[in-house]
Write an enzyme that holds these catalytic residues in place. Sequence first.
Site, short mmCIF file in Angstrom:
data_model
loop_
_atom_site.label_atom_id
_atom_site.label_comp_id
_atom_site.label_asym_id
_atom_site.label_seq_id
_atom_site.Cartn_x
_atom_site.Cartn_y
_atom_site.Cartn_z
N ASP A 23 3.75 4.75 -0.32
CA ASP A 23 2.86 3.68 0.12
C ASP A 23 3.65 2.48 0.61
OD1 ASP A 23 3.87 3.05 -2.35
OD2 ASP A 23 2.02 2.18 -3.13
N ASP B 247 4.04 -3.02 0.48
CA ASP B 247 3.80 -1.99 -0.52
C ASP B 247 2.40 -2.18 -1.07
OD1 ASP B 247 5.25 0.15 -2.37
OD2 ASP B 247 3.98 -1.10 -3.67
N LEU B 248 1.61 -1.09 -1.13
CA LEU B 248 0.24 -1.18 -1.65
C LEU B 248 0.28 -1.40 -3.16
CD1 LEU B 248 -1.49 1.73 0.33
CD2 LEU B 248 -1.50 -0.72 0.88
#
Length: 397
Positions: free
Chosen positions: A305, A260-261
């Site tokens: 994301d 996950d960004l």
Amino acid sequence: MLDEHGAVVTTSEQQDSFDYSTLPVFQDASKMAPAQFIIGHPVIEASGQWRIPTFTRISNPDGKFAGMVVIWLRVDSFADTYRRTALAPKDAMAVVGNDGGVRMLFGQLAEDGPYRRHLHNILTSPEPAGAFIAFNTDEAANTDTKAHIIAYGPVAHYPLLAVVSLDYDHAFTLFYARRRAYYEVAATVSIVVTLLAAALLFLLGKQRKTAQKLQEALAEEALHDALTGLANRSLFQDQCERAVARARRHAHSVAVLYLDLDEFKPINDQYGHAVGDLVLQEVSTRLRSCIRASSEDLVARLGGDEFCIILSNITRAQCGMIAEKILHAITIPMVVGYTRFELTASVGAALFPDETEGVKELIDLADRGMYKAKRAGKNNFCWGAAPPRLAKVACGL
């Protein structure tokens, strides 16, 4: 027209003195069938012309004999009719006596032609009528070397024979022309049908290819993320189950990385979703470059994301090295448009069969490891459930 006694009731001639009652045909009239037509024997007139009488019986309503209709036919009228018949240059018609003498001739009969050569056979044939093909093989005569169709038959009530000689090639000219025309039409139709069939097969093949491409495109769209081209959640789930089944069958390990960004939402809020989409596409490209190209590894975008990576036939140490490679690739600054972005990511991991025995638990543990990495300060990597001997290093590399 005669009455039942043979007297002339009415006639088309000025005077008819012929005694019909003496004719055998009149005497046997009672034996004739109603409306029966009979041809009599020829009669020569004083002028020297031959005439042929024909008789038809007349009956009363009760069926009894009431008289006869007599029609006289002049022989030369038949000749006039046959003279108007269209004959080919080598065709001929003749009336021949039993002695072989020609009584009437239309056209030309060569003295040494097929007709003359076969006349004796015709006159002595047991068959009253017939037809055959004759050839003139006498090349020295130099007259007619082609085939002829010869037909013959008796003239009723007379010692005469009608003979017809037709040039074979001329007789079949129309037939050959029609046959050639039919062949040409058939050949043309065959060519047209063949071309139509070829065109139809081409169109069907093209349509089949188009349908196949469309089906492949729909399958691609159904199993891949429209923005990044990565596998979507459905394909990821399917490939994860396959990878676990292979690992169970071949006794090796499978790892799942859950990424996950960090702080991606502010990019969408500040620069808009169009820029955010470009950033996600760049991240997808970098993730692809981090997995092993020759293996069965898979990168998928689950949404937003969040990304997942399947690493097949891998050890725990190798998985950690790939996670480190991913974190480094994400931190490299990227320029989208005229804006420079510096990103980080949080990565969680789980290993089958060391940490779990099912697909769902494997994904859940990797997701749990991702949240551990975020709580540990982000830009980090954590195992979802570390073995006791590695509990102190569950996060970090």
